[in-house]
Design a protein around this motif. Structure first.
Motif, PDB file in Angstrom:
ATOM      1  N   GLY A 324     -41.852  39.857  18.537  1.00 55.38           N
ATOM      2  CA  GLY A 324     -41.338  40.338  19.806  1.00 55.38           C
ATOM      3  C   GLY A 324     -40.552  39.270  20.541  1.00 55.38           C
ATOM      4  N   VAL A 325     -40.291  39.528  21.815  1.00 58.12           N
ATOM      5  CA  VAL A 325     -39.519  38.587  22.618  1.00 58.12           C
ATOM      6  C   VAL A 325     -40.271  37.271  22.782  1.00 58.12           C
ATOM      7  CG1 VAL A 325     -38.419  38.207  24.858  1.00 58.12           C
ATOM      8  CG2 VAL A 325     -38.373  40.470  23.833  1.00 58.12           C
ATOM      9  N   GLY A 326     -41.599  37.349  22.887  1.00 60.02           N
ATOM     10  CA  GLY A 326     -42.394  36.127  22.990  1.00 60.02           C
ATOM     11  C   GLY A 326     -42.210  35.234  21.778  1.00 60.02           C
ATOM     12  N   ALA A 327     -42.251  35.839  20.590  1.00 54.96           N
ATOM     13  CA  ALA A 327     -42.023  35.065  19.371  1.00 54.96           C
ATOM     14  C   ALA A 327     -40.599  34.521  19.323  1.00 54.96           C
ATOM     15  CB  ALA A 327     -42.304  35.937  18.146  1.00 54.96           C
ATOM     16  N   TYR A 328     -39.654  35.293  19.826  1.00 54.83           N
ATOM     17  CA  TYR A 328     -38.257  34.845  19.845  1.00 54.83           C
ATOM     18  C   TYR A 328     -38.099  33.630  20.758  1.00 54.83           C
ATOM     19  CZ  TYR A 328     -33.151  35.254  20.009  1.00 54.83           C
ATOM     20  OH  TYR A 328     -31.807  35.016  19.910  1.00 54.83           O
ATOM     21  N   ILE A 329     -38.717  33.688  21.945  1.00 54.26           N
ATOM     22  CA  ILE A 329     -38.648  32.557  22.869  1.00 54.26           C
ATOM     23  C   ILE A 329     -39.361  31.346  22.278  1.00 54.26           C
ATOM     24  CG2 ILE A 329     -39.384  31.727  25.131  1.00 54.26           C
ATOM     25  CD1 ILE A 329     -38.987  34.534  26.197  1.00 54.26           C
ATOM     26  N   PHE A 330     -40.519  31.557  21.662  1.00 49.00           N
ATOM     27  CA  PHE A 330     -41.261  30.447  21.060  1.00 49.00           C
ATOM     28  C   PHE A 330     -40.447  29.787  19.955  1.00 49.00           C
ATOM     29  CE2 PHE A 330     -44.250  28.772  17.909  1.00 49.00           C
ATOM     30  CZ  PHE A 330     -44.987  27.911  18.695  1.00 49.00           C
ATOM     31  N   LEU A 331     -39.771  30.607  19.140  1.00 47.41           N
ATOM     32  CA  LEU A 331     -38.935  30.046  18.087  1.00 47.41           C
ATOM     33  C   LEU A 331     -37.790  29.233  18.684  1.00 47.41           C
ATOM     34  CD1 LEU A 331     -38.289  29.899  15.054  1.00 47.41           C
ATOM     35  CD2 LEU A 331     -36.925  31.986  15.326  1.00 47.41           C
ATOM     36  N   GLY A 332     -37.215  29.737  19.785  1.00 47.18           N
ATOM     37  CA  GLY A 332     -36.153  28.983  20.441  1.00 47.18           C
ATOM     38  C   GLY A 332     -36.641  27.666  20.996  1.00 47.18           C
ATOM     39  N   VAL A 333     -37.862  27.648  21.532  1.00 45.68           N
ATOM     40  CA  VAL A 333     -38.422  26.403  22.073  1.00 45.68           C
ATOM     41  C   VAL A 333     -38.657  25.402  20.964  1.00 45.68           C
ATOM     42  CG1 VAL A 333     -40.427  25.397  23.228  1.00 45.68           C
ATOM     43  CG2 VAL A 333     -39.438  27.520  24.097  1.00 45.68           C
ATOM     44  N   ILE A 339     -30.309  27.990  24.664  1.00 47.70           N
ATOM     45  CA  ILE A 339     -29.545  29.189  25.014  1.00 47.70           C
ATOM     46  C   ILE A 339     -30.352  30.438  24.687  1.00 47.70           C
ATOM     47  CG2 ILE A 339     -27.410  30.456  24.625  1.00 47.70           C
ATOM     48  CD1 ILE A 339     -26.058  27.900  23.916  1.00 47.70           C
ATOM     49  N   ALA A 340     -31.047  30.451  23.536  1.00 45.49           N
ATOM     50  CA  ALA A 340     -31.892  31.588  23.176  1.00 45.49           C
ATOM     51  C   ALA A 340     -33.065  31.716  24.147  1.00 45.49           C
ATOM     52  CB  ALA A 340     -32.394  31.419  21.747  1.00 45.49           C
ATOM     53  N   VAL A 341     -33.664  30.585  24.521  1.00 44.15           N
ATOM     54  CA  VAL A 341     -34.762  30.607  25.488  1.00 44.15           C
ATOM     55  C   VAL A 341     -34.270  31.135  26.828  1.00 44.15           C
ATOM     56  CG1 VAL A 341     -36.430  29.184  26.735  1.00 44.15           C
ATOM     57  CG2 VAL A 341     -35.948  28.721  24.326  1.00 44.15           C
ATOM     58  N   GLN A 342     -33.100  30.693  27.241  1.00 38.84           N
ATOM     59  CA  GLN A 342     -32.509  31.129  28.498  1.00 38.84           C
ATOM     60  C   GLN A 342     -32.309  32.639  28.518  1.00 38.84           C
ATOM     61  OE1 GLN A 342     -29.213  28.690  30.495  1.00 38.84           O
ATOM     62  NE2 GLN A 342     -28.063  30.309  29.492  1.00 38.84           N
ATOM     63  N   GLY A 343     -31.768  33.189  27.433  1.00 37.88           N
ATOM     64  CA  GLY A 343     -31.562  34.633  27.353  1.00 37.88           C
ATOM     65  C   GLY A 343     -32.863  35.402  27.328  1.00 37.88           C
ATOM     66  N   GLY A 344     -33.858  34.901  26.590  1.00 39.03           N
ATOM     67  CA  GLY A 344     -35.140  35.590  26.518  1.00 39.03           C
ATOM     68  C   GLY A 344     -35.864  35.617  27.843  1.00 39.03           C
ATOM     69  N   VAL A 345     -35.870  34.497  28.543  1.00 35.47           N
ATOM     70  CA  VAL A 345     -36.529  34.435  29.846  1.00 35.47           C
ATOM     71  C   VAL A 345     -35.835  35.358  30.842  1.00 35.47           C
ATOM     72  CG1 VAL A 345     -37.074  32.936  31.805  1.00 35.47           C
ATOM     73  CG2 VAL A 345     -37.418  32.115  29.468  1.00 35.47           C
ATOM     74  N   LEU A 346     -34.509  35.404  30.799  1.00 40.26           N
ATOM     75  CA  LEU A 346     -33.779  36.293  31.707  1.00 40.26           C
ATOM     76  C   LEU A 346     -34.114  37.754  31.435  1.00 40.26           C
ATOM     77  CD1 LEU A 346     -31.587  36.668  33.900  1.00 40.26           C
ATOM     78  CD2 LEU A 346     -29.921  36.815  32.034  1.00 40.26           C
ATOM     79  N   VAL A 347     -34.190  38.134  30.172  1.00 39.51           N
ATOM     80  CA  VAL A 347     -34.496  39.525  29.829  1.00 39.51           C
ATOM     81  C   VAL A 347     -35.912  39.887  30.280  1.00 39.51           C
ATOM     82  CG1 VAL A 347     -34.916  41.092  27.890  1.00 39.51           C
ATOM     83  CG2 VAL A 347     -32.870  39.677  27.926  1.00 39.51           C
ATOM     84  N   ILE A 348     -36.874  38.990  30.072  1.00 35.11           N
ATOM     85  CA  ILE A 348     -38.251  39.248  30.495  1.00 35.11           C
ATOM     86  C   ILE A 348     -38.319  39.399  32.014  1.00 35.11           C
ATOM     87  CG2 ILE A 348     -40.534  38.222  30.689  1.00 35.11           C
ATOM     88  CD1 ILE A 348     -40.017  39.404  27.989  1.00 35.11           C
ATOM     89  N   SER A 349     -37.637  38.514  32.739  1.00 34.21           N
ATOM     90  CA  SER A 349     -37.639  38.593  34.203  1.00 34.21           C
ATOM     91  C   SER A 349     -36.996  39.891  34.684  1.00 34.21           C
ATOM     92  CB  SER A 349     -36.892  37.394  34.787  1.00 34.21           C
ATOM     93  OG  SER A 349     -37.452  36.174  34.357  1.00 34.21           O
ATOM     94  N   THR A 350     -35.888  40.273  34.064  1.00 34.80           N
ATOM     95  CA  THR A 350     -35.207  41.517  34.439  1.00 34.80           C
ATOM     96  C   THR A 350     -36.083  42.723  34.144  1.00 34.80           C
ATOM     97  OG1 THR A 350     -33.069  40.480  33.967  1.00 34.80           O
ATOM     98  CG2 THR A 350     -33.123  42.878  34.099  1.00 34.80           C
ATOM     99  N   LEU A 351     -36.760  42.701  33.008  1.00 35.00           N
ATOM    100  CA  LEU A 351     -37.658  43.800  32.658  1.00 35.00           C
ATOM    101  C   LEU A 351     -38.756  43.955  33.690  1.00 35.00           C
ATOM    102  CD1 LEU A 351     -38.553  45.941  30.585  1.00 35.00           C
ATOM    103  CD2 LEU A 351     -39.839  44.149  29.414  1.00 35.00           C
TER     104      LEU A 351
END
Length: 379
Positions: A324-333, A339-351
């Protein structure tokens, strides 16, 4: 016709939501599509109920989203070190670093970079991942389905547990069953979801503990791996049950205690005494007459606690290896792909912001008392 639609708005919205879920179950569209349709139904219901309020609410969300995007971008930009070196590693040559800095726009002023990035976000472009070699919007869109599924299943399970227990505990206030339900649910409330996830894996997936040669536990459910719903329905739900339970039980405790409190107050109102004097059965009084006016606060709290589900889902996805998005953000970290972390955090906040807004819209559409106050206030 318009007045009839307003009078029956709660039922119409409820039927539309149920129909959407049924449509998604049989036709299996992308989960993000289902979420979008549900958002559209909630927004339409709010517009019909009170168009001015809905418009003000939507307009008020825009500066919040812009502020969130600025905070996310500023936090990523304030990370120590050169992002190009963080991505390429210390062995990178100056030419390689300069190329990456140019590709990321790091040689431009901060507000110029933020404006360019925000303009792309509005158009659905979150940038490209240099490390993962893919468009970030595509990666997050792919990862969003498992995250939304875990959240949706958790809400369904928590409500399925909380509704009957809350109604019964409110009806049997002060009894032994009421105390037992409260104590058990308080235990779930005090247990962090990641701890509950580990316990569920221990006792329901890998056999539990061995005491004097006897295993206390089961090998009933798989501990990890994600199976898409379209591949195999049975395996999908078997693999999603443990992560959903680990998120649901803490929320179920909150919902149960809230519903119990509201039920106790509702059961003391005159219209309940009138229903009893007419000889209506207890089951009908509880589920037909008392539950609906006791559930509006619960609906609001469900929306508010979605933020906790989003945060908890990120950890649970890592424990159960759900992509999921959590795994995607963790992989980016781990791969220093800011940039991937930035996009994932923004999507989670918007959701999170969208879910909170939808809870307000559904509350307005389902509760005629609120619509009456809004109309009366304007008059």
């Amino acid at each position: 016709m318009k007045q009839l639609a307003r009078d029956q708005l709660g039922r119409i919205v409820t039927v539309a939501l149920i129909a959407t879920v049924a449509w998604a179950w049989f036709f299996r569209p992308p989960f993000s599509w289902t979420f979008g349709v549900l958002v559209a139904i909630g927004t339409a219901g709010a517009v019909i109920a009170d168009g001015r309020y809905a418009l003000r609410r939507i307009v008020s969300v825009i500066p919040i989203l812009v502020g969130v995007s600025f905070v996310v971008f500023a936090l990523m930009a304030s990370l120590p070190g050169d992002p190009a070196i963080n991505i390429l590693g210390p062995a990178a040559t100056p030419d390689q670093i300069e190329i990456v800095r140019t590709e990321l726009g790091l040689d431009e002023p901060f507000f110029s970079r933020y404006g360019n990035w925000l303009g792309g976000v509005v158009l659905g472009d979150l940038g490209s991942s240099i490390v993962l070699r893919e468009d970030i919007a595509d990666g997050i869109s792919r990862s969003m389905t498992p995250t939304l599924q875990v959240m949706a299943y958790s809400v369904v399970i928590s409500l399925a547990v909380a509704l009957p227990l809350g109604v019964w505990a409110g009806y049997r206030q002060g009894s032994a069953s009421d105390r037992a339900i409260n104590n058990v649910m308080l235990g779930f409330l005090a247990t962090p979801n990641y701890v509950l996830a580990v316990l569920l894996v221990l006792f329901l997936a890998i056999g539990g503990l061995s005491v004097l040669g006897n295993e206390i536990g089961f090998h009933a459910l798989p501990a990890a791996r994600y199976v898409p719903l379209g591949d195999n329905v049975v395996l999908h739900f078997k693999h999603m049950l443990l992560p959903s339970l680990s998120l649901a039980m803490g929320q179920a405790a909150v919902f149960m205690r809230l519903l119990r409190s509201d039920m106790i107050g509702t059961l003391r109102l005159p219209f309940i005494d009138l229903a009893r004097s007419k000889g209506l059965p207890t089951r009908r009084i509880l589920w037909r007459h008392a539950l609906r006016p006791s559930s509006f606060t619960l609906l609001t709290v469900v929306g508010l606690t979605m933020g906790l589900l989003i945060g908890g889902a990120l950890i649970v996805e890592f424990i159960f290896t759900i992509p999921g998005v959590g795994a995607y953000i963790f992989l980016g970290v781990t791969q220093r792909d800011f940039i991937a972390v930035q996009g994932g955090v923004l999507v989670i906040s918007t959701l999170y912001i969208i879910v909170l807004t939808m809870s307000d819209f559904l509350y307005l559409a389902l509760d005629p008392r609120l619509r009456g106050r809004e109309v009366g206030a304007r008059a």
